[in-house]
Design an enzyme around this catalytic site. Structure first.
Site, PDB file in Angstrom:
ATOM      1  N   HIS A 107      -0.941  34.075  22.023  1.00 36.18           N
ATOM      2  CA  HIS A 107      -0.666  32.670  21.745  1.00 36.18           C
ATOM      3  C   HIS A 107      -0.657  32.401  20.252  1.00 36.18           C
ATOM      4  O   HIS A 107       0.273  31.851  19.701  1.00 36.18           O
ATOM      5  CB  HIS A 107      -1.707  31.779  22.432  1.00 36.18           C
ATOM      6  CG  HIS A 107      -1.340  30.331  22.364  1.00 36.18           C
ATOM      7  ND1 HIS A 107      -1.605  29.548  21.274  1.00 36.18           N
ATOM      8  CD2 HIS A 107      -0.698  29.536  23.248  1.00 36.18           C
ATOM      9  CE1 HIS A 107      -1.150  28.321  21.495  1.00 36.18           C
ATOM     10  NE2 HIS A 107      -0.592  28.289  22.693  1.00 36.18           N
ATOM     11  N   GLU A 123       2.560  31.105  17.997  1.00 36.92           N
ATOM     12  CA  GLU A 123       2.374  30.066  16.982  1.00 36.92           C
ATOM     13  C   GLU A 123       1.259  30.372  15.982  1.00 36.92           C
ATOM     14  O   GLU A 123       0.603  29.471  15.471  1.00 36.92           O
ATOM     15  CB  GLU A 123       2.139  28.700  17.639  1.00 36.92           C
ATOM     16  CG  GLU A 123       1.087  28.684  18.724  1.00 36.92           C
ATOM     17  CD  GLU A 123       1.074  27.369  19.498  1.00 36.92           C
ATOM     18  OE1 GLU A 123       0.169  26.574  19.228  1.00 36.92           O
ATOM     19  OE2 GLU A 123       1.955  27.156  20.342  1.00 36.92           O
ATOM     20  N   HIS A 130       4.514  29.920  27.974  1.00 33.24           N
ATOM     21  CA  HIS A 130       4.935  30.681  26.790  1.00 33.24           C
ATOM     22  C   HIS A 130       5.632  31.979  27.180  1.00 33.24           C
ATOM     23  O   HIS A 130       6.608  32.368  26.556  1.00 33.24           O
ATOM     24  CB  HIS A 130       3.731  30.956  25.893  1.00 33.24           C
ATOM     25  CG  HIS A 130       3.196  29.721  25.233  1.00 33.24           C
ATOM     26  ND1 HIS A 130       3.960  28.934  24.399  1.00 33.24           N
ATOM     27  CD2 HIS A 130       1.983  29.130  25.278  1.00 33.24           C
ATOM     28  CE1 HIS A 130       3.239  27.919  23.959  1.00 33.24           C
ATOM     29  NE2 HIS A 130       2.023  28.001  24.491  1.00 33.24           N
TER      30      HIS A 130
HETATM   31  C1  LIG Z   1      -4.862  22.954  20.911  1.00 32.69           C
HETATM   32  C2  LIG Z   1      -3.471  23.374  21.344  1.00 32.69           C
HETATM   33  C3  LIG Z   1      -2.680  23.402  20.075  1.00 32.69           C
HETATM   34  C4  LIG Z   1      -1.232  23.835  20.305  1.00 32.69           C
HETATM   35  O1  LIG Z   1      -0.971  24.956  20.700  1.00 32.69           O
HETATM   36  O2  LIG Z   1      -0.388  23.001  20.040  1.00 32.69           O
HETATM   37  C5  LIG Z   1      -3.448  24.723  22.036  1.00 32.69           C
HETATM   38  C6  LIG Z   1      -4.100  25.813  21.589  1.00 32.69           C
HETATM   39  C7  LIG Z   1      -4.199  27.065  22.206  1.00 32.69           C
HETATM   40  N1  LIG Z   1      -3.612  27.385  23.400  1.00 32.69           N
HETATM   41  C8  LIG Z   1      -3.922  28.673  23.737  1.00 32.69           C
HETATM   42  C9  LIG Z   1      -3.497  29.377  24.870  1.00 32.69           C
HETATM   43  C10 LIG Z   1      -2.536  28.980  25.787  1.00 32.69           C
HETATM   44  N2  LIG Z   1      -1.822  27.832  25.775  1.00 32.69           N
HETATM   45  C11 LIG Z   1      -0.998  27.799  26.862  1.00 32.69           C
HETATM   46  C12 LIG Z   1      -0.113  26.752  27.185  1.00 32.69           C
HETATM   47  C13 LIG Z   1      -0.005  25.521  26.586  1.00 32.69           C
HETATM   48  N3  LIG Z   1      -0.751  25.120  25.499  1.00 32.69           N
HETATM   49  C14 LIG Z   1      -0.488  23.829  25.179  1.00 32.69           C
HETATM   50  C15 LIG Z   1      -1.135  23.088  24.184  1.00 32.69           C
HETATM   51  C16 LIG Z   1      -2.135  23.436  23.297  1.00 32.69           C
HETATM   52  N4  LIG Z   1      -2.607  24.690  23.095  1.00 32.69           N
HETATM   53  C17 LIG Z   1      -2.836  22.454  22.398  1.00 32.69           C
HETATM   54  C18 LIG Z   1      -3.982  21.764  23.193  1.00 32.69           C
HETATM   55  C19 LIG Z   1      -3.522  20.739  24.175  1.00 32.69           C
HETATM   56  C20 LIG Z   1      -4.541  20.505  25.279  1.00 32.69           C
HETATM   57  O3  LIG Z   1      -5.761  20.437  25.063  1.00 32.69           O
HETATM   58  O4  LIG Z   1      -4.114  20.332  26.410  1.00 32.69           O
HETATM   59  C21 LIG Z   1       0.531  23.240  26.111  1.00 32.69           C
HETATM   60  C22 LIG Z   1      -0.142  22.136  26.902  1.00 32.69           C
HETATM   61  C23 LIG Z   1       1.690  22.677  25.428  1.00 32.69           C
HETATM   62  C24 LIG Z   1       2.483  23.671  24.556  1.00 32.69           C
HETATM   63  O5  LIG Z   1       1.982  24.692  24.068  1.00 32.69           O
HETATM   64  O6  LIG Z   1       3.657  23.360  24.379  1.00 32.69           O
HETATM   65  C25 LIG Z   1       0.963  24.443  27.025  1.00 32.69           C
HETATM   66  C26 LIG Z   1       0.856  24.089  28.522  1.00 32.69           C
HETATM   67  C27 LIG Z   1       1.853  24.779  29.376  1.00 32.69           C
HETATM   68  C28 LIG Z   1       1.767  24.337  30.823  1.00 32.69           C
HETATM   69  O7  LIG Z   1       2.234  23.233  31.147  1.00 32.69           O
HETATM   70  O8  LIG Z   1       1.214  25.089  31.654  1.00 32.69           O
HETATM   71  C29 LIG Z   1      -1.182  28.989  27.598  1.00 32.69           C
HETATM   72  C30 LIG Z   1      -0.572  29.325  28.955  1.00 32.69           C
HETATM   73  C31 LIG Z   1       0.879  29.309  29.008  1.00 32.69           C
HETATM   74  O9  LIG Z   1       1.575  29.965  28.228  1.00 32.69           O
HETATM   75  O10 LIG Z   1       1.355  28.675  29.941  1.00 32.69           O
HETATM   76  C32 LIG Z   1      -2.140  29.743  26.921  1.00 32.69           C
HETATM   77  C33 LIG Z   1      -2.697  31.107  27.311  1.00 32.69           C
HETATM   78  C34 LIG Z   1      -4.010  30.867  27.996  1.00 32.69           C
HETATM   79  C35 LIG Z   1      -4.601  32.106  28.519  1.00 32.69           C
HETATM   80  O11 LIG Z   1      -4.429  33.182  27.946  1.00 32.69           O
HETATM   81  O12 LIG Z   1      -5.236  31.990  29.559  1.00 32.69           O
HETATM   82  C36 LIG Z   1      -4.753  29.210  22.695  1.00 32.69           C
HETATM   83  C37 LIG Z   1      -5.348  30.605  22.696  1.00 32.69           C
HETATM   84  C38 LIG Z   1      -6.587  30.528  23.536  1.00 32.69           C
HETATM   85  C39 LIG Z   1      -7.057  31.852  23.977  1.00 32.69           C
HETATM   86  O13 LIG Z   1      -6.518  32.392  24.931  1.00 32.69           O
HETATM   87  O14 LIG Z   1      -8.027  32.369  23.395  1.00 32.69           O
HETATM   88  C40 LIG Z   1      -4.894  28.198  21.725  1.00 32.69           C
HETATM   89  C41 LIG Z   1      -5.565  28.290  20.360  1.00 32.69           C
HETATM   90  C42 LIG Z   1      -7.036  28.459  20.316  1.00 32.69           C
HETATM   91  O15 LIG Z   1      -7.754  28.375  21.285  1.00 32.69           O
HETATM   92  O16 LIG Z   1      -7.477  28.708  19.172  1.00 32.69           O
HETATM   93 CO   LIG Z   2       1.040  26.786  23.015  1.00 33.01          CO
HETATM   94 FE   LIG Z   3      -1.857  26.403  24.161  1.00 37.44          FE
END
Ligand SMILES: C[C@@]1(CC(=O)O)c2cc3[nH]c(cc4nc(cc5[nH]c(cc(n2)[C@H]1CCC(=O)O)[C@@](C)(CC(=O)O)[C@@H]5CCC(=O)O)C(CC(=O)O)=C4CCC(=O)O)c(CCC(=O)O)c3CC(=O)O
Ligand SMILES: [Co+2]
Ligand SMILES: [Fe+2]
Length: 291
Positions: A174, A204, A236
């Site tokens: 991610h 990202e 993603h």
């Molecule tokens: C803070 C934020 C900032 C930002 O990214 O903008 C953020 C941060 C981080 N995300 C991480 C992981 C993943 N994010 C997703 C998916 C999504 N992430 C989104 C938003 C956001 N993600 C913002 C918070 C918004 C909120 O609080 O809701 C969505 C809603 C919108 C979008 O991304 O467009 C979209 C939903 C898709 C849907 O509808 O399902 C998936 C799964 C996937 O790909 O589907 C995984 C793998 C998870 C896994 O591995 O289990 C990690 C690494 C964490 C780790 O694994 O350690 C970090 C960074 C960290 O923690 O430091």
């Molecule tokens: Co994301």
């Molecule tokens: Fe995310």
């Protein structure tokens, strides 16, 4: 007579203390809360179900509950009529339901922003009046050196048969603005001990695909196997990694002349990877006396 009275009061007191103690013991209620980022993609269920199955087999006598850290994901699911708790909601309910000890296991990949937020929530619940007495948080997938070694071993077992001098495996993490983004290039170093044909990029964070393309070329790679470095093959993986849009990694790699293949499998679908989270969970369960 006075003496007998004193003695019986004394024994009554002891009995009372013992009864209170036994009563307290019987009241202990210990549980496990599994916390993932969450996903709105039904296809990702297999990954969460696999974790649930493995944890249940490891702790058959302990109640296991789930929570998602992503507010956006919970909102999307709520619109579909599926209510998933946030970590705070889940812990509040467990307090109300009489749990005294809760092991909270992070199912995140890195100790980043999502994990930090969860840690703060868990800490806030410790010592809450009339709430849960003790909560502990288990480390995410990548935490200590040992975790990275174990994960590199597990992934190499899964992918080594696909490697050859012209084929690379590119993991899509991610990425994060958090200082723990360093775990992605850090973990790539561990993978490189297994083979030079492994690469780790992020959607990202650092490195992006742009930084990896020249390395693929200078290594003489012709074919790239794309696979998520996330617990689930969700949004993603399906769009940014393997989608047919202009900006996906697949499209960009093909534009640059590489053949591509997609392994649409989340990390939590591999039992060997789930085993690393389970080790972290076992460590905190031991501290809390959960068996
Ligand atoms: C803070 C934020 C900032 C930002 O990214 O903008 C953020 C941060 C981080 N995300 C991480 C992981 C993943 N994010 C997703 C998916 C999504 N992430 C989104 C938003 C956001 N993600 C913002 C918070 C918004 C909120 O609080 O809701 C969505 C809603 C919108 C979008 O991304 O467009 C979209 C939903 C898709 C849907 O509808 O399902 C998936 C799964 C996937 O790909 O589907 C995984 C793998 C998870 C896994 O591995 O289990 C990690 C690494 C964490 C780790 O694994 O350690 C970090 C960074 C960290 O923690 O430091
Ligand atoms: Co994301
Ligand atoms: Fe995310």
């Amino acid at each position: 007579m006075r003496r007998i009275l004193h003695l019986s009061i004394f024994f009554l007191l002891i009995l009372n203390v013992q009864m209170t103690y036994a009563h307290k013991k019987a009241e202990d209620k210990k549980g496990i809360l599994l916390v993932t980022f969450g996903s709105s993609y039904p296809e990702t269920r297999v990954a969460f179900e696999n974790i649930d199955k493995i944890v249940k087999a490891e702790f058959p006598n302990v109640e296991i509950r789930w929570a998602y850290t992503s507010k956006i994901v919970r909102k999307i699911l709520k619109k579909r009529g599926e209510n998933i708790d946030s970590p705070a909601e889940a812990l509040a309910k467990m307090g109300e339901d009489g749990f005294t000890h809760v092991a909270v296991q992070s199912l995140h990949i890195i100790p980043g922003e999502e994990y930090d937020n969860l840690k703060h929530t868990v800490e806030a619940f410790n010592g809450m009046p009339k709430g849960i007495k003790v909560t502990e948080i288990g480390a995410p997938l990548l935490f200590l050196d040992h975790d990275q070694m174990q994960l590199a071993d597990a992934l190499h077992q899964q992918f080594k048969s696909k490697l050859n001098s012209k084929t690379a495996v590119l993991f899509m993490g991610h990425g994060s603005h958090h200082q723990s983004n360093i775990y992605y290039p850090g973990f790539e170093y561990y993978l490189k001990q297994k083979s030079d044909q492994y690469f780790v990029g992020t959607v990202e964070g650092f490195p992006l695909l742009d930084a990896i393309l020249p390395q693929l070329k200078s290594n003489g790679i012709k074919k790239v196997i794309l696979t998520p470095f996330m617990s689930v093959a969700g949004d993603h993986a399906r769009n940014d990694m393997a989608g047919n849009e202009e900006d996906s990694w697949k499209t960009n790699l093909e534009k640059e002349g590489f053949k591509t293949e997609v392994a649409m499998i989340g990390l939590a679908e591999y039992d060997s990877v789930v085993g690393i989270w389970v080790e972290h969970l076992k460590a905190i369960c031991q501290e809390l006396g959960i068996r």
